[in-house]
Every structure is written in C-alpha cells, then in structure tokens.
Write an enzyme that holds these catalytic residues in place. Sequence first.
Site, PDB file in Angstrom:
ATOM      1  N   ASP A  49       0.748  -1.010   0.024  1.00 18.24           N
ATOM      2  CA  ASP A  49      -0.057  -0.040   0.035  1.00 18.24           C
ATOM      3  C   ASP A  49       0.681   1.171  -0.246  1.00 18.24           C
ATOM      4  O   ASP A  49       2.006   1.219   0.703  1.00 18.24           O
ATOM      5  CB  ASP A  49      -0.869   0.067   1.104  1.00 18.24           C
ATOM      6  CG  ASP A  49      -1.589   1.499   1.632  1.00 18.24           C
ATOM      7  OD1 ASP A  49      -2.942   0.994   0.678  1.00 18.24           O
ATOM      8  OD2 ASP A  49      -1.156   2.092   1.938  1.00 18.24           O
ATOM      9  N   TYR A  54       2.830  10.259  -0.879  1.00 20.86           N
ATOM     10  CA  TYR A  54       4.026  10.272  -0.087  1.00 20.86           C
ATOM     11  C   TYR A  54       5.426  10.607  -0.189  1.00 20.86           C
ATOM     12  O   TYR A  54       5.604  10.118  -1.309  1.00 20.86           O
ATOM     13  CB  TYR A  54       4.016   8.933   0.275  1.00 20.86           C
ATOM     14  CG  TYR A  54       2.455   7.932   0.886  1.00 20.86           C
ATOM     15  CD1 TYR A  54       1.667   9.057   1.837  1.00 20.86           C
ATOM     16  CD2 TYR A  54       2.417   6.407   0.966  1.00 20.86           C
ATOM     17  CE1 TYR A  54       0.814   8.569   2.290  1.00 20.86           C
ATOM     18  CE2 TYR A  54       1.145   5.949   1.852  1.00 20.86           C
ATOM     19  CZ  TYR A  54      -0.082   7.111   2.784  1.00 20.86           C
ATOM     20  OH  TYR A  54      -0.656   6.340   3.431  1.00 20.86           O
ATOM     21  N   SER A 151     -10.893   6.455   1.814  1.00 20.38           N
ATOM     22  CA  SER A 151      -9.904   6.279   3.624  1.00 20.38           C
ATOM     23  C   SER A 151     -10.261   7.475   4.042  1.00 20.38           C
ATOM     24  O   SER A 151      -9.833   8.541   3.764  1.00 20.38           O
ATOM     25  CB  SER A 151      -7.923   6.840   2.949  1.00 20.38           C
ATOM     26  OG  SER A 151      -7.777   6.606   4.082  1.00 20.38           O
ATOM     27  N   GLN A 176      -9.990   2.469   4.636  1.00 18.28           N
ATOM     28  CA  GLN A 176      -8.807   2.163   4.737  1.00 18.28           C
ATOM     29  C   GLN A 176      -8.338   3.331   6.219  1.00 18.28           C
ATOM     30  O   GLN A 176      -8.651   4.354   5.831  1.00 18.28           O
ATOM     31  CB  GLN A 176      -7.720   2.721   3.950  1.00 18.28           C
ATOM     32  CG  GLN A 176      -6.191   2.293   4.636  1.00 18.28           C
ATOM     33  CD  GLN A 176      -5.185   2.453   3.612  1.00 18.28           C
ATOM     34  OE1 GLN A 176      -4.668   3.392   3.682  1.00 18.28           O
ATOM     35  NE2 GLN A 176      -5.222   1.825   2.238  1.00 18.28           N
ATOM     36  N   ALA A 208      -0.294   1.875  16.684  1.00 14.28           N
ATOM     37  CA  ALA A 208       0.156   3.859  17.029  1.00 14.28           C
ATOM     38  C   ALA A 208       1.196   4.764  16.462  1.00 14.28           C
ATOM     39  O   ALA A 208       1.491   5.047  17.535  1.00 14.28           O
ATOM     40  CB  ALA A 208      -0.331   3.932  17.979  1.00 14.28           C
ATOM     41  N   LYS A 215       7.743   0.353  22.878  1.00 14.33           N
ATOM     42  CA  LYS A 215       9.282   0.866  23.342  1.00 14.33           C
ATOM     43  C   LYS A 215       9.347   2.457  23.780  1.00 14.33           C
ATOM     44  O   LYS A 215      10.430   2.961  24.122  1.00 14.33           O
ATOM     45  CB  LYS A 215      10.287   1.155  21.696  1.00 14.33           C
ATOM     46  CG  LYS A 215       9.069   2.410  20.376  1.00 14.33           C
ATOM     47  CD  LYS A 215       9.525   1.823  19.137  1.00 14.33           C
ATOM     48  CE  LYS A 215       9.371   3.239  18.346  1.00 14.33           C
ATOM     49  NZ  LYS A 215       9.632   2.429  16.482  1.00 14.33           N
ATOM     50  N   THR A 285      11.033   0.469   9.299  1.00 10.51           N
ATOM     51  CA  THR A 285      12.732   1.306   9.037  1.00 10.51           C
ATOM     52  C   THR A 285      13.727  -0.011   8.844  1.00 10.51           C
ATOM     53  O   THR A 285      14.998   0.441   8.049  1.00 10.51           O
ATOM     54  CB  THR A 285      12.969   1.942   9.366  1.00 10.51           C
ATOM     55  OG1 THR A 285      12.898   1.769  11.101  1.00 10.51           O
ATOM     56  CG2 THR A 285      11.840   3.398  10.008  1.00 10.51           C
ATOM     57  N   ASN A 293       6.538  -8.862  13.502  1.00 12.78           N
ATOM     58  CA  ASN A 293       5.287  -7.934  13.166  1.00 12.78           C
ATOM     59  C   ASN A 293       5.194  -9.495  12.353  1.00 12.78           C
ATOM     60  O   ASN A 293       3.590  -9.802  12.805  1.00 12.78           O
ATOM     61  CB  ASN A 293       4.790  -6.749  12.276  1.00 12.78           C
ATOM     62  CG  ASN A 293       5.649  -6.072  13.337  1.00 12.78           C
ATOM     63  OD1 ASN A 293       5.255  -5.596  13.832  1.00 12.78           O
ATOM     64  ND2 ASN A 293       5.841  -4.799  12.268  1.00 12.78           N
TER      65      ASN A 293
END
Length: 331
Positions: A49, A54, A151, A176, A208, A215, A285, A293
Amino acid sequence: MEFRHLGRSGLVISELVYGNWITHGGQVEEDAAIACVNAALDAGITTFDTADVYAQGAAEEVIGRALKDQRRDGIEIFTKVYWPMGPGKNDRGLSAKHIKESINNSLTRLQTDRVELYQAHRWDVETPLEETMQAFADVVHSGKAHYIGVSEWNAEQIRAAAALAKDLKIQLVSSQPQYSLLWRVIEEEVVPASEELGIGQIVWSPLAGGVLSGKYKPGQAAPAGSRGADPKFGRFVEAWLKNDVLERVQQLGPIAEELGLTIAQLSLAWVLQNSNVSAAIIGATRPEQVVENVKAVGVKLPEDVYAKINELFAPVSVTDPKETTAPNPRA
C-alpha cells in the site's frame, strides 16, 4: 502468512499489508526501504500500500523499483489519490481531471499497467460525489484499477459512495481508516455499515505509530532514532506520548509474554481480531521489524484476554465516531 478476502470481494490479500507512508522517500534511505520490501516478500506478504502524496511521489517510485522483478500477478498494489501533488488549483482533490491524471502518474511511478486497488485518500467537500465516482468507474473500466476504496470516510459517505458504485457497475470494496487499541472511532458506525455493504477495513497505524510496540517508556525521552524523537515526524505520535497511555502499554507486557508474544505482536493480533478488518498495514525502517510483526499473523486471542485488554485501554482509547472526519493531528 495468512490471507483474507478484501470485504466480500473475490480479491484475496495478505493479512499484513506492507505500507510506506513515512518511511520510503522520507525517513529511511532507499537501500533500507528496499531491504524492508524484500523482507516483507520473504515473509509472505503479497500486498503493498502506498499513495501518490507520500514523499510527493517518491514512495511510489521506491515501491515500483522494489517490486519490478516480482511476478506481477502474484502481488497486489494499492495506491491513493486526493492530496495536493503540485501548486495548481487542479493538482488536488477528487475531480475527474485530477483522478484521471493521477492514476496515469501513479502507474508510471509504480512501473505497472494497473493497480489492484485505487483509493480516495480523503472525502472531497468541493467535488460532487457523482463526478468522483464516475471518474473512478472510468479508471476501473479502462483496466487501470480492479477495485476502488476510500480512506477516512465516515459511514454516511461510504453508504452514498457504495450506492453510486453499484449503479456504475464497479466494486467499492475497502475502507482504509486509522485503527488501533488507542484509536477505535470506526467501531460504532463505519464497521457496521461496512459489514452490511461487504466492505473490508485495511487499517493504518495499528501500532499507533510505534507507541503500541512498548518502546516508549513513561517518564523517559523517546528513544534515539524512533519516530517520536524525529523532529519532522514526531508530531504523528506526540498525542500518545503521555504517561497514562504509556503505562498502560507497558502493562501489556506480561499479557503478551504469557502468550509468547511481544507487545507489538499482541497489539497487531488485537486489531486482526476484528472480523471486519481484512488487513493491517505495517511499516518498517528495518527488515527485522517486518519479521517480528509477521509473528502476529494467525494469533487468536482468548476471549478473556481480549476483554482484559479492552478494559485496560478503555480510559485512554478514542472512540467517538465524529472523530472519523474531524481534524486529527495523527492523520
């Protein structure tokens, strides 16, 4: 990897979708971004996606380069249109002009002749919905997209669009929205409407912005290199960096450990527990984040655990459906 149908459509997508909202063309260098895409592919993720806005097209270009050697029929590419892509008065929105020009530009950047899903990135108050939906129909009928989605539209807007889509003989299959333990505004209105209409949720920010990874610690500065510590992107998570929220996130630790999960994996599994969620979008990243995940896939939380988590977060979760279209610093 496990797979689900997107709403009641015939399209099957991976339960986790790899997204590149902030990371590609922005937060990380291209080599690292492509390494993350490769990690997603290795983990069995087939759905990707992105959006034209972006990094002003750079994110689409990275996805295009990263996927160019993949068997095209074996992957699903989603992108979006709405936000400004230039200084001109018609370089934005959901007019027929902008949609038809934007799909061509997106396909060029993505190095493909079609996308599986083309999405309206927000509701356009300045363009008649009939014009927008006719333009989407033209895109689908020309073969440049197979399905359409929206979205951050509210239930009323989704219902209106679905009615027009049916008349135009195209399939509106997805919504979305933002959705996580901390942001649950879709549950009261958007989810019931979507279930009725056969529309599935492809949710963004299920962690979120990383806050639900655990972390960020109460009373401590954001870790170096994290989104919260980034002067450019920190604004997307600052609303959650409060002690009452962070303390509850830390309380997920023992619950997750008992299930053999990390806090992030538990939080993703909670999102995927919603039967109207077709997939959750993850970003990364580093390739290791993708690998971790993916371990949330297929996890079924016991009902008592699910209820316990809901009770824990009830005081800090945003649930008002009006927030779907309200100005939102996290959007």
